[in-house]
Design a protein around this motif. Structure first.
Motif, mmCIF file in Angstrom:
data_model
loop_
_atom_site.group_PDB
_atom_site.id
_atom_site.type_symbol
_atom_site.label_atom_id
_atom_site.label_comp_id
_atom_site.label_asym_id
_atom_site.label_seq_id
_atom_site.Cartn_x
_atom_site.Cartn_y
_atom_site.Cartn_z
ATOM 1 N N ALA A 122 0.831 -1.205 0.000
ATOM 2 C CA ALA A 122 0.000 0.000 0.000
ATOM 3 C C ALA A 122 0.864 1.253 0.000
ATOM 4 C CB ALA A 122 -0.927 -0.022 1.217
ATOM 5 N N THR A 123 1.994 1.207 0.684
ATOM 6 C CA THR A 123 2.893 2.364 0.728
ATOM 7 C C THR A 123 3.414 2.699 -0.653
ATOM 8 O OG1 THR A 123 3.585 1.866 3.005
ATOM 9 C CG2 THR A 123 5.045 3.264 1.697
ATOM 10 N N HIS A 126 0.674 4.205 -2.708
ATOM 11 C CA HIS A 126 0.430 5.574 -2.250
ATOM 12 C C HIS A 126 1.457 6.547 -2.836
ATOM 13 C CE1 HIS A 126 -0.783 8.827 0.363
ATOM 14 N NE2 HIS A 126 0.424 8.910 0.894
ATOM 15 N N HIS A 127 2.740 6.174 -2.781
ATOM 16 C CA HIS A 127 3.787 7.068 -3.286
ATOM 17 C C HIS A 127 3.708 7.218 -4.807
ATOM 18 C CE1 HIS A 127 5.698 7.850 0.479
ATOM 19 N NE2 HIS A 127 6.033 6.587 0.706
ATOM 20 N N ARG A 129 1.065 6.901 -6.654
ATOM 21 C CA ARG A 129 -0.138 7.680 -6.946
ATOM 22 C C ARG A 129 0.108 9.159 -6.676
ATOM 23 N NH1 ARG A 129 -4.232 9.760 -4.079
ATOM 24 N NH2 ARG A 129 -6.319 9.889 -5.036
ATOM 25 N N ARG A 130 0.759 9.475 -5.553
ATOM 26 C CA ARG A 130 1.069 10.880 -5.247
ATOM 27 C C ARG A 130 2.000 11.496 -6.286
ATOM 28 N NH1 ARG A 130 0.506 13.483 -0.439
ATOM 29 N NH2 ARG A 130 2.601 14.338 -0.603
ATOM 30 N N PHE A 156 -7.688 2.890 -2.947
ATOM 31 C CA PHE A 156 -7.170 3.573 -4.136
ATOM 32 C C PHE A 156 -8.043 3.242 -5.354
ATOM 33 C CE2 PHE A 156 -3.402 2.416 -1.500
ATOM 34 C CZ PHE A 156 -3.017 3.694 -1.118
#
Length: 208
Positions: A122-123, A126-127, A129-130, A156
């Protein structure tokens, strides 16, 4: 600084087929042969991993053939910025990496090539996607399992996953049902029984 990559970019590359082919280490002649097989069943998006001079020659040849077919070929296993520019010079239309490296992603996007990085947590999702990436490679998919796709799509929902690694005609549908937008296959292209099923999948609209 982020570089937005609209989900439609890889959706356009994939066309209406939620199946992508990965042709690793076959050599030019066999890769061209398998590419034509893929194109014949509606798989329009092919990845050629770039890890040697032999692979470079193969990528260039497949890129030329793909252009004539109205299809695209990308360079896989891109690990550094130099490989991005090299892939572009060989005719690659996109790049793929086993993991998420912001410098590689930035170089690829700046060169006009959509980038598909591998993620397994997930991390990492997340990165990526950001950073602005809308399409991510769930890798290694067979180890993560189809349920991983469903679980990560919950937080997400705007991210599109390409399930990669250990995918065959026997489990591809599981990952698509779980929420993957596409699956990437390799050796299954040389198996007639699996190819027939992949052909059915490739003619199904991806809905992306």
């Amino acid at each position: 600084m982020t570089h937005p990559t609209p989900a439609s970019e890889f959706g356009t590359l994939l066309g209406e087929a939620p199946v992508m082919a990965i042709l690793r280490g076959y050599g030019t002649e066999r890769t061209l042969e398998l590419s034509r097989v893929a194109w014949s069943v509606g798989i329009t998006c092919i990845e050629v991993p770039l890890q040697s001079q032999r692979d470079a020659e193969t990528l260039a040849a497949v890129a030329e053939a793909a252009a004539a077919e109205g299809c695209v070929v990308g360079a896989g296993t891109i690990l550094d910025v130099n490989a991005v520019s090299f892939a572009r010079s060989l005719g690659a239309a996109f790049t793929v990496s086993p993991g998420f490296d912001p410098e590689v992603a930035r170089a690829s996007l700046d060169a006009g090539m959509p980038h598909l990085p591998g993620v397994a947590t997930a991390t990492e999702v997340h990165h990526a996607r950001r950073f602005g990436l809308g399409w991510l490679k769930a890798f290694p998919a067979s180890d993560l399992g189809a349920a991983w796709i469903t679980a990560l799509r919950a937080p997400f929902p705007d991210v599109r996953f390409v399930a990669t690694g250990g995918i065959s005609a026997t489990n591809a549908q599981d990952f698509l049902y779980a929420g993957a937008s596409a699956v990437a296959v390799g050796s299954a292209l040389s198996d007639t029984a699996q190819l027939n099923l992949l052909g059915v999948l490739s003619r199904r609209k991806s809905g992306v």
